[in-house]
Design an enzyme around this catalytic site. Sequence first.
Site, PDB file in Angstrom:
ATOM      1  CE  LYS A 171      -1.577   2.819   2.998  1.00 43.63           C
ATOM      2  NZ  LYS A 171      -1.554   4.079   2.189  1.00 43.63           N
ATOM      3  CD  GLU A 246      12.654   5.141   8.318  1.00 47.04           C
ATOM      4  OE1 GLU A 246      12.397   6.192   8.948  1.00 47.04           O
ATOM      5  OE2 GLU A 246      12.664   5.072   7.082  1.00 47.04           O
ATOM      6  CB  CYS A 280      12.419   9.927   8.675  1.00 48.18           C
ATOM      7  SG  CYS A 280      13.176   8.707   7.595  1.00 48.18           S
ATOM      8  CD  GLU A 379       9.779  13.335  11.653  1.00 50.54           C
ATOM      9  OE1 GLU A 379      10.715  12.811  11.020  1.00 50.54           O
ATOM     10  OE2 GLU A 379       8.752  12.713  11.986  1.00 50.54           O
TER      11      GLU A 379
END
Length: 479
Positions: A171, A246, A280, A379
């Site tokens: 997906k 992750e 990231c 973040e």
Amino acid sequence: MREALKFYIDGQWVDPANGVKPLDVINPATEQPMGRIAMGSAADVDRAAKAAHAAFESFGRTTRAERLDLLGAIVSEYQKRYADIAAAITEEMGAPAWLATQYQAGLGAAHFQTAMAILKDYKFEEDKGTTHLVKEPIGVCGFITPWNWPINQIACKVAPAIATGCTMILKPSEVAPFNALLFAEVMHAAGVPKGVFNLINGDGPEVGAAISSHPLIDMVSFTGSTRAGIEVARNAAPTVKRVSQELGGKSPNIVLDSADLATAVGGGIQSMMLNSGQSCNAPTRMFVPRPKMEQAKAIAKAAAEAITVGDPNGNSVIGPVVSEVQFNKIQGLIQKGIDEGATLVAGGPGRPEGLDKGYYVKPTVFADVTNDMTIAREEIFGPVLAMLPYDTLEDAIRAGNDTVYGLAAYVQGPEDEARQVALRLRAGQVNINGAAPDFMAPFGGYKQSGNGREWGDHAFTEFLEVKAVLGWSQAQAAE
């Protein structure tokens, strides 16, 4: 206008089980639709899971040579569609054409080539005394991948899964899905057996949750936000499947007192701003010795203001961020930095001058940041750097580790000293002095940055179960 209203299941393109529910995919440079996809459902996942489960019966028993041949065919077909994949990434998520061509699409090919190199000599069996250890494919894998490095995250999962004999359901992100659809065409053209690779478009709450919870799926590999990763793990728990993740990051970049300041700060800015800060593992917190902060501010200001922002099909260094949602989030956090008293060195709220349309963000640098400020904790996922002063190296290491994340870290300075600092940073990957990517190096995080590892031979481990056959060698037992 691109259109893809079918899914790839069991070796063919099929209509969604519950009819077409179209979703517009937005070009972030124009804010206009650039294509449409169909959104899937749990019924589509069930069909794909059954196909993958049936295919595993034979694919899980293929030989090393057969899988090497298949990987080689995938690489060959991928190269034929390389330019198409790069163009799709530019159009759907705003990566400048140079970045999409040299890095985004290039990473996809590199992961398959790396998997082939590892597979040639990988030890699937070994003896330990009288016991025989066998590493066998885990089975059906569910992959949920993000939009920021889309084909990279697809390939670094699919390549080792194919290499180890697993079957899979992908997906991709509904925000940037067309590169994945092209990849499905690559897999079909390469002759991947039916049911081995399946693709369903959709969102996390519907298709992602169905993948995570499906009883025929043996493991799920997810890349995305920590918030979404928690939901994946929660949905996977009742079936006790393996979960590899992750997730987010807030990576420290420690500039040692003995480092060349111009190189360290300038390089840190370039690394941070790459891909519009949508990585990231971006070095988002730069720690600078307090006596050198004013000098570092000047270097950072010049470096940030030299970064051109604009049309991803032009000559700009960075393009737009991926969506209106991301743009608004980043703008809110930039304002938060100002409100909480950080010094705005470069950039700031609003679009860059001359850009009235598109989700463009000014390359922004804050200095005099403290580690308790929002811009040092959350973040941001945009081209926004926080510079933090430190008094002692111990302070820098302590503050660098003072985060819920632990995906990556960076150290700039003399090699011997940098090595010692690197060993004390709580992160899955530490980069010294701007080292180039290593496709054999494991990639993954500590703490809330996830679990498990991708890339290189460590990636194979995620897709293998270990079987111990006791009494394999009776001759040794007798001795």
